[in-house]
Scaffold this active site. Sequence first.
Site, PDB file in Angstrom:
ATOM      1  N   GLU A 431      18.550 -19.415  34.163  1.00 29.08           N
ATOM      2  CA  GLU A 431      18.251 -20.606  33.372  1.00 29.08           C
ATOM      3  C   GLU A 431      19.350 -20.832  32.342  1.00 29.08           C
ATOM      4  O   GLU A 431      19.615 -19.988  31.495  1.00 29.08           O
ATOM      5  CB  GLU A 431      16.899 -20.393  32.668  1.00 29.08           C
ATOM      6  CG  GLU A 431      16.553 -21.438  31.630  1.00 29.08           C
ATOM      7  CD  GLU A 431      15.299 -21.055  30.843  1.00 29.08           C
ATOM      8  OE1 GLU A 431      14.672 -20.022  31.169  1.00 29.08           O
ATOM      9  OE2 GLU A 431      14.973 -21.779  29.900  1.00 29.08           O
ATOM     10  N   ASP A 504      13.820 -17.252  30.635  1.00 27.59           N
ATOM     11  CA  ASP A 504      13.323 -16.754  29.354  1.00 27.59           C
ATOM     12  C   ASP A 504      11.808 -16.617  29.372  1.00 27.59           C
ATOM     13  O   ASP A 504      11.119 -17.270  30.146  1.00 27.59           O
ATOM     14  CB  ASP A 504      13.720 -17.726  28.232  1.00 27.59           C
ATOM     15  CG  ASP A 504      15.146 -17.496  27.775  1.00 27.59           C
ATOM     16  OD1 ASP A 504      15.575 -16.315  27.800  1.00 27.59           O
ATOM     17  OD2 ASP A 504      15.829 -18.476  27.420  1.00 27.59           O
ATOM     18  N   ASP A 506       9.647 -17.867  27.526  1.00 22.90           N
ATOM     19  CA  ASP A 506       9.042 -18.915  26.688  1.00 22.90           C
ATOM     20  C   ASP A 506       8.542 -20.068  27.555  1.00 22.90           C
ATOM     21  O   ASP A 506       8.571 -19.986  28.784  1.00 22.90           O
ATOM     22  CB  ASP A 506      10.047 -19.403  25.640  1.00 22.90           C
ATOM     23  CG  ASP A 506      11.298 -19.979  26.299  1.00 22.90           C
ATOM     24  OD1 ASP A 506      11.304 -20.135  27.541  1.00 22.90           O
ATOM     25  OD2 ASP A 506      12.269 -20.262  25.573  1.00 22.90           O
ATOM     26  N   ASP A 508       9.717 -23.102  28.194  1.00 23.87           N
ATOM     27  CA  ASP A 508      10.711 -23.692  29.092  1.00 23.87           C
ATOM     28  C   ASP A 508      10.983 -22.787  30.288  1.00 23.87           C
ATOM     29  O   ASP A 508      11.095 -23.245  31.421  1.00 23.87           O
ATOM     30  CB  ASP A 508      12.029 -23.943  28.349  1.00 23.87           C
ATOM     31  CG  ASP A 508      11.988 -25.261  27.590  1.00 23.87           C
ATOM     32  OD1 ASP A 508      11.028 -26.034  27.804  1.00 23.87           O
ATOM     33  OD2 ASP A 508      12.912 -25.497  26.783  1.00 23.87           O
TER      34      ASP A 508
END
Length: 643
Positions: A431, A504, A506, A508
């Site tokens: 990402e 990640d 998180d 996103d």
Amino acid sequence: MEEKTNEKYDSSSIQVLEGLEAVRKRPGMYIGTTDVKGLHHLVWEIVDNAIDESLAGYCNNVEIVINKDNSVTVKDDGRGIPVEIHPKTGISTVETVYTVLHAGGKFDGKSYKVSGGLHGVGASVVNALSSWVEVTVYKDSKIYKVRFENGGHIVEPLHVIGECEPNRTGTTVTFKPDPNIFDTDIFDYETLKVRTRELAFLNKGLSLNIRDDRDMEDTTGETFMYEGGISEYVRFINQEKTPIHEDIIHLIGEKEGVMFEVAMQYNTSYNSNIYSFVNNINTHDGGTHEEGVRRALTRVINSYARKNNLLKEKDENLKDDDVKEGLTMIISCKHPNPQFEGQTKGRLGNSEVRSLADSVFSEGFERFLLENPDEARTIIGKAILARNARMAAKKAREATRKSDLSTTNFFGKLSDCKSKDPTESEIFIVEGDSAGGSAKKGRDSMTQAILPLRGKILNVEKARLDKALGNEEIKTIITAFGTGIGEYFDLSKLRYDKIIIMTDADVDGSHIRVLLLTLFYRFFKPIVEAGHVYAAQPPLFRIMHGKTRKYVLDEEELNSYLKSLPENVRNRAEIARMKGLGEMDAEELNETTMDINKRILRKITVDDCVAADSVFEKLMGDEVEPRRQFIEENAIYVQNLDI
Ligand code: 0RA
């Protein structure tokens, strides 16, 4: 005279019991199986008789009750099974129907007998496979009763048990399946309810009530009655979808005793739901009634589109697949003499039905298009989009098949590994560009390839294939994997042993992970099934003390690690929460997430992909209510939404 009748009665009753005994010896021959499915067949055998009476025009209400003792009662308000002596058997017709195999045929030669597939074997089969059966007939101001036990032995021959109102007629049957025959004797209310509702859709105006008396609190049950018949079935199927025209098209025709009916409505989805029935039986494999409609649908749409210049001269005709995109359709045929064909008898064979279906449908649908030009434009517009998508998807599939790693555009993104041996090669899908940069520097370039994703990839659930295949990120992934997709897919061409998603921890990151899993599920399922897909697990904490650097996955691991340290070391340890992949330098990323000897990978299963898919349905689907509910229920978790 009397003696003679008795003699006849005796000899035929022996034959009768031999017939029922044959059913008990080989029940599978008559009802398919003796599992829970076979058990429920018994109910439909009896209900079918009541429906036949309604098709003949004499019955308006049917009630189905699961009794406390797991017996089932089916009650109708038809004419009542005839009670006079049947000329062939010398016993009453009602006793004949319940004891002579295949005696349940047409009595008056007019009705559409519900018989096909496993149904239609007759009430005598239910009797043969029951511990006891009671039949009550209301007619001519009298109430008649007959009772059988233990597989059809008559214990109470037909007799009058009372009087009823002169205008009351009907038949009530209660039977208790024989537990020695069936694997289970517990009826499933939901199973009975779903088919009962379907029968109500298929027989407009007939009221069917079902209730479960095993449950003390419920006394009224549920009633299904649809004046609109199969058009209400279409509305029911489309209720979770978004129709593209308001009116449901409903066409009916009849020829030489064959009744044909079709209802349809298009919705915005890309799939079709087409169900066809003959005498209320689902013809899973279609047949002449379905062929007639499909042929006419494609022909009428093409001809309308040409006449109205929606298709230009140079355009090729729309195909079956194009005109059925987003189509919900119910086809129902009632036939006095249906021929069921194929292995599972799921296909209608009568060839005269093809032309009946074609003419009823084409005439009615043509008129609909002429009278509703706006709807016509919408429907044909959708078919044209489907056609364009189909052609673009074909080109794109061909292109991904031909395309190779020499595409310049492609080189810019992928940093491939030096090894060309798939068994030792891996690809990291990373990402963001910055994490991609660190990953490139930190990798083992011999065996590890890096593919950084710039933006979010397209959601393949919400786009037609052609659009998905036009998406740069998706094209790159397909080219990198080497397998091709669709009809060109070849697992043996996979260029990497491990495909590792590195995102990640998180929101996103979760989002991108879900998009990738959905893509893999739709385009590369065999790769997932073969166990080639993994998720990297970047650490959440870094602990430094002296010259030591330790990474841990989560809080739990952090605590247990801290506990393991001597107190003075623990007090001076520096704990850092890692923010994201992009914040790690190349060395750190290698050490924590990429090094074969240190990293932790989680294998992705097809179930993970399905779960991702359903999260998507909830987050992005057409349905507002499930989405709202999902977001509300998960609002507090959304910060760490981790799928
Ligand atoms: C044939 C003729 C008549 C009634 C029936 C069949 C009939 C059969 C079943 C099976 C379940 N419920 C049923 N209801 C009716 C008519 C006889 C007459 O007109 O008296």
